[in-house]
Write a protein that holds these residues in place. Sequence first.
Motif, PDB file in Angstrom:
ATOM      1  N   ASP A 130       0.788  -1.303   0.053  1.00 12.38           N
ATOM      2  CA  ASP A 130       0.081   0.242  -0.081  1.00 12.38           C
ATOM      3  C   ASP A 130       0.930   1.356   0.085  1.00 12.38           C
ATOM      4  OD1 ASP A 130      -2.225  -1.491  -0.038  1.00 12.38           O
ATOM      5  OD2 ASP A 130      -2.603  -1.252   2.079  1.00 12.38           O
ATOM      6  N   ARG A 132       3.930   1.568  -0.877  1.00 14.76           N
ATOM      7  CA  ARG A 132       4.647   1.558  -2.422  1.00 14.76           C
ATOM      8  C   ARG A 132       3.443   2.096  -3.313  1.00 14.76           C
ATOM      9  NH1 ARG A 132       6.555  -3.989  -4.260  1.00 14.76           N
ATOM     10  NH2 ARG A 132       4.637  -4.216  -4.800  1.00 14.76           N
ATOM     11  N   ALA A 133       2.417   1.673  -3.345  1.00 16.82           N
ATOM     12  CA  ALA A 133       1.625   2.005  -4.315  1.00 16.82           C
ATOM     13  C   ALA A 133       1.233   3.652  -4.098  1.00 16.82           C
ATOM     14  CB  ALA A 133       0.255   1.392  -4.105  1.00 16.82           C
ATOM     15  N   ARG A 134       1.011   4.069  -2.866  1.00 16.11           N
ATOM     16  CA  ARG A 134       0.756   5.477  -2.445  1.00 16.11           C
ATOM     17  C   ARG A 134       1.940   6.100  -3.127  1.00 16.11           C
ATOM     18  NH1 ARG A 134      -0.098   7.910   3.514  1.00 16.11           N
ATOM     19  NH2 ARG A 134      -0.692  10.013   2.920  1.00 16.11           N
ATOM     20  N   GLY A 136       4.031   5.596  -5.316  1.00 16.63           N
ATOM     21  CA  GLY A 136       3.965   5.576  -6.812  1.00 16.63           C
ATOM     22  C   GLY A 136       3.050   6.588  -7.490  1.00 16.63           C
ATOM     23  N   LEU A 137       1.827   6.620  -6.779  1.00 11.48           N
ATOM     24  CA  LEU A 137       0.971   7.729  -7.118  1.00 11.48           C
ATOM     25  C   LEU A 137       1.548   9.031  -6.716  1.00 11.48           C
ATOM     26  CD1 LEU A 137      -1.928   8.424  -8.085  1.00 11.48           C
ATOM     27  CD2 LEU A 137      -2.704   8.140  -5.626  1.00 11.48           C
ATOM     28  N   LEU A 138       2.156   9.264  -5.653  1.00  8.19           N
ATOM     29  CA  LEU A 138       2.500  10.442  -5.526  1.00  8.19           C
ATOM     30  C   LEU A 138       3.585  10.932  -6.721  1.00  8.19           C
ATOM     31  CD1 LEU A 138       2.813  10.578  -1.562  1.00  8.19           C
ATOM     32  CD2 LEU A 138       1.062  11.771  -2.879  1.00  8.19           C
ATOM     33  N   THR A 139       4.616  10.113  -6.901  1.00  7.00           N
ATOM     34  CA  THR A 139       5.309  10.389  -7.750  1.00  7.00           C
ATOM     35  C   THR A 139       4.943  10.861  -9.210  1.00  7.00           C
ATOM     36  OG1 THR A 139       7.080   8.898  -6.740  1.00  7.00           O
ATOM     37  CG2 THR A 139       7.601   9.257  -8.889  1.00  7.00           C
ATOM     38  N   LEU A 140       3.890   9.885  -9.475  1.00  3.45           N
ATOM     39  CA  LEU A 140       3.269  10.043 -10.692  1.00  3.45           C
ATOM     40  C   LEU A 140       2.678  11.572 -10.835  1.00  3.45           C
ATOM     41  CD1 LEU A 140       2.122   9.279 -13.520  1.00  3.45           C
ATOM     42  CD2 LEU A 140       0.028   8.084 -12.280  1.00  3.45           C
ATOM     43  N   ILE A 141       2.053  11.941  -9.655  1.00  2.00           N
ATOM     44  CA  ILE A 141       1.464  13.533  -9.502  1.00  2.00           C
ATOM     45  C   ILE A 141       2.497  14.326  -9.688  1.00  2.00           C
ATOM     46  CG2 ILE A 141      -0.035  14.872  -7.984  1.00  2.00           C
ATOM     47  CD1 ILE A 141      -1.372  12.393  -6.944  1.00  2.00           C
ATOM     48  N   ARG A 144       3.712  14.804 -13.038  1.00  2.86           N
ATOM     49  CA  ARG A 144       2.624  15.608 -13.871  1.00  2.86           C
ATOM     50  C   ARG A 144       2.560  17.165 -13.687  1.00  2.86           C
ATOM     51  NH1 ARG A 144      -0.642  11.526 -16.527  1.00  2.86           N
ATOM     52  NH2 ARG A 144       0.986  10.025 -17.076  1.00  2.86           N
TER      53      ARG A 144
END
Length: 878
Positions: A130, A132-134, A136-141, A144
Motif C-alpha cells: 500500500d 509503495r502504491a501510494r 508511486g501515485l505521489l511520484t506520478l502526480i 505530472r
Amino acid sequence: MHAHDCPRIETPDFLLAVLERANDGVVIVDSDLHVSHFNAAAELLWQMDRAEVLGHHVSRLGLKDLELQHVATAPGQLNASDATQRCGPEIRIQRKDGSRIRAALSLARVEAGGQSRTVAFVRDITAAVDLRARLGLLTLIADRTSRAVIVTDHNLRVVYTNAAFSGMFGYSCEEAQGRQANELLVGRHTDRRTLAKLRRLIGKESGGEQEILSYDKNGDEVWISANVSTFRNDRGQVKYMCALLTDITESRQLRSLQQLIMTALADEIPLTEIADQLCRRVEKIAPDVVSSLLHVDAGGLVHPLGGPSLPEDYSRALDGVAIGPDIGSCGSAAFYGKPVLAMDIDADPRWQSFKTRPLEAGLRACWSTPIKAKDGRVIGTFAFYFRECRAPSRWHQSIVDACVHLGALAIERNEARAQIARLAYHDMLTGLPNRAQLRGLISQAIQACSEGKHVALAFLDVDNFKDVNDTLGHSAGDELLIQFAQCLRAQLQPGDMLGRLGGDEFVIVLPNRDAAEASLVASRITEALVMPLRIGTRQVPMSASIGISVYPDNATDIDTLIQQADAAMYKAKRAGRSTYRFFSADMNRLAEQRLILSAALRSAIASDALKLHYQPQIRTIDGAIQGVEALARWHDAVLGEVSPAKFIPLAEECGLIEQIGLWSIREACRQMAEWRQSGLDIPCVSVNLSPINFQNVNLAAAVAEILADHGLPPEVLMLEITEGVIMNERSVAIETMHAVRKLGVGLSLDDFGTGYSSLSRLTLLPIRELKIDRGFMRDIESNASARAIVTTVVRVGQSLQLTVVAEGVETEGQQNLLAELGCDVVQGFLYAPALPAAAFGRWLLDHSARRAGVMLRRIGRSLAQPPAESSSRMSSPT
C-alpha cells in the motif's frame, strides 16, 4: 559447488522450534504437496488453526501447484541451512474470513531424513505494498505537475527532483541527485540578497516564497518563484528541505513589464518617460544587459527615447543620425528591417564610426531589433548591449519580443496623438497652424518678448482669390493656397511662425522684430510672389496684400493686434494690392522710404548709375603702392549721395548683392585695363564680394571670362571675402573659393578679428591676404588690448605666410606702429580716401613724384657723406 552437491542433514527438533517462533509464516510441504508443518505465524496469516491444515493438500492454503512447480521441477538439491534460497512472487492470500492480504513468498527445497521437503516462507507485505502504491501515485502526480519539485537534505544536497524540474532546468534525476542545489540553479546575476532571504526562510517553520533569477543547464536565465518548506525529525532538526519552483519568466515578469507600460500609456505619460521606464524595468529583470529604445522618424533619422544606462554623450551623438547599412546595430536593423547582432563591437565593421564610447563604457556586443508599425514601417529599434562578446539567450529573446510589441504600441500611440493634434490645431489643406493654434503661438511670442523688444504680426490676404475659384474651380483655388503657403514658408527664418486663419487669410508672427525688420520680410514676400504660379496647364498671377501691427507699440493683446493688422491689410488693398501697410502712420512712412530706396537701387543697377572709387594700399617697407581697393558708391539724382552703409545692407535684403558683386568685378577689371593702357602701374585691385556670391558654383567661370574680356592676368585681381564665408559649413562656398584660387585670382579675408572664425579652419582656406578691421586702428596707439589683437593678427598672418593689410590708418603714429609690428600693407585717410578713377590717377602721379623726390634726397645725402671705411683710414696714423 552445485545445489545437488549439498550434504543431506536431519532436521532436529530444535530447528522446528526455531521455525515455530519465526516472524514469517513457515509452511513445510512434503513431496506429495501435503502440509507437514504450519507454524504460529502462518496461523495468523491465514487465520486458520494448524489442525485444519496439517496433512491436507497445499491447495487449501491457496498455494497452487503451479506456484510450487518451478521449485518441484528445479534440478538438484538445496542446502537445508539456506532457508530462502529462492524468492518467489508476491501473492494474494484469501483468509478464512474472506479477507485478502498481500504476501511475499520465498521457497526452498531441502533434503532431511531421506525425504524431500519444500519450505515456504510467507511474509505479510500488505502495508508495504500500500505504501509503495501510494508513493508511486505521489511520484506520478509530482511528475505530472507543472511546478518543479526539488528535495534536498539538510546540507542542500539533492535527493529528489521531479520531471518538471528536468524539463525546466535540463537536469535528469540522475544528474541532479547528490549535487548541491546552489550548484545547479545559481548563476552570475542571481541576486545574493534574495538567496539570503531564501536561506532564512528555511529556518522558519512556515517556510515562505521568493522570486529569484536562476539558470538552467545551458546557462539560460529562468525567473522562478521558489516556495520553500522544511521537514524535521523527532528532535526538531531539519532533515529535508522541499522547494516548489514555478517558472514566472513569462507569466509574471513579462506580464509585469506589460502592465507597467500599459498603465503608463493609459496615464498618457510622455513617450520619453515610457521608454525610460521600459528600459529600467528590462535591466532589472535582465541585469546582464543595457537596453535602449530609439525612434526612427519619417526621414530615416534616429532619435533616442530611452537608454538610462548608456553614456549621455553617446545617446546625444546618435540623435539625428540617418539609418544605413553600416550605422551600428540599430541603424542597420532599421535599414534592413530585421534584427542585427554585433557579437564584437570592436571588430564589427558596422560599428567603426560609433564604437569608442560604448567600448569605454564596457559594452562589447549589441543586438538590435527593428520596431515596426502595423503598416510595416520601421518606426524604431530596441537594443540590448552586453558587457561581453555573446549572443542573446532564450530569456533575452522573450524580453525583446515583448518590448518590440510594447515599443510599437507606445510609438504608434504617440504618432496617433501627434496626428490628432495636427487635425485639431493645423489646417488640413496647407498643414499650417490653424486659428486655434495661432492664438497660442502669438501668446507664446508675446510672453517671450523681453523689455525693449517687439513682436510683429503680419496679416496676409491673397489678392483676387475669388476670381481663381470662380473661373478655375475650387480644386485650382486649393492648389493656389498650397503653393502660396509654400512660397511664404520659403521667405521665413527659423523662429518665425506662419498660420492660416481660414479661406485666403494667413498670419505671420515675427518674434523679436521691429517695424523696420518686419518691412523687410514683407518686401521679400511681395517680391517672391511676383512670379506667376503654374496650376495645371495655366499660369496664374499671385500676389498678397499685407497689413502689419507691432507689439507693444500698437497693442498688447492678441485680438487687438490681429484687428489692427487686418485693418492695415485693407489699407494695402486700397493702395493697389501687392503691397504692405503698417497700422501706424509713422511706420508706413518708414516702410515707404525703404520701398522708394530699394526701387531706386534697382534702377541704379539697371542704368549703371553705381560707380567705383579706389583707395590706395601702401607697402610699409618702402611706401610703394601694393594695389587699390574698389569701393561701390551711389549718387542718386533725387536722394543725393547714399552711404554704402545704407544701400549695401539693403541690397543684401532685396537679393541684389550678388548682382552688385559681379558688376564690381567687371567694372574694376575694365578700369585696370584702362589704367594699364595709359601707363599707370597698379599691381592689383581688390573687390568686395558677399558670401552669397560664393554660393554660386559658376563664380569662377564668370571671373575667368571677365579677366579674358579685358586681357588681364589673374594675379591683378583680389576678391575680398568676410568671415561669414568661413563660418558657412556648406561645401559649395569652400569649393567655389578653391576654384577661384585655382585661376590664380587672390582671396583676401576682410575684417578679420571681428567675427568668430576658427583659426584651424583658416589654415584650410586658400586665402592670400588678411585684412585687419579699421575698428582696431582707432585705439591702437593708446589701448594695449587693441594693440595686442593687432599684434596677434599680424603674427597669425606671418606664420601662415599671408600678406597682412591694415585698414583705417589715419595717423603717422598708427603707420609707424604697424610697420614696427611687421604689418605688410596699410590703407586709409593717411594716404587718401576712396577716389574716383580720374582723381586716383592724379593722386598716383603725385604719390609717385613724392616718393621719387624722397628717394633723390636720400641718394643726395648718401653721396654727400664719405664712406665710413675711408674716413676711418684717413683719421688713423700711417
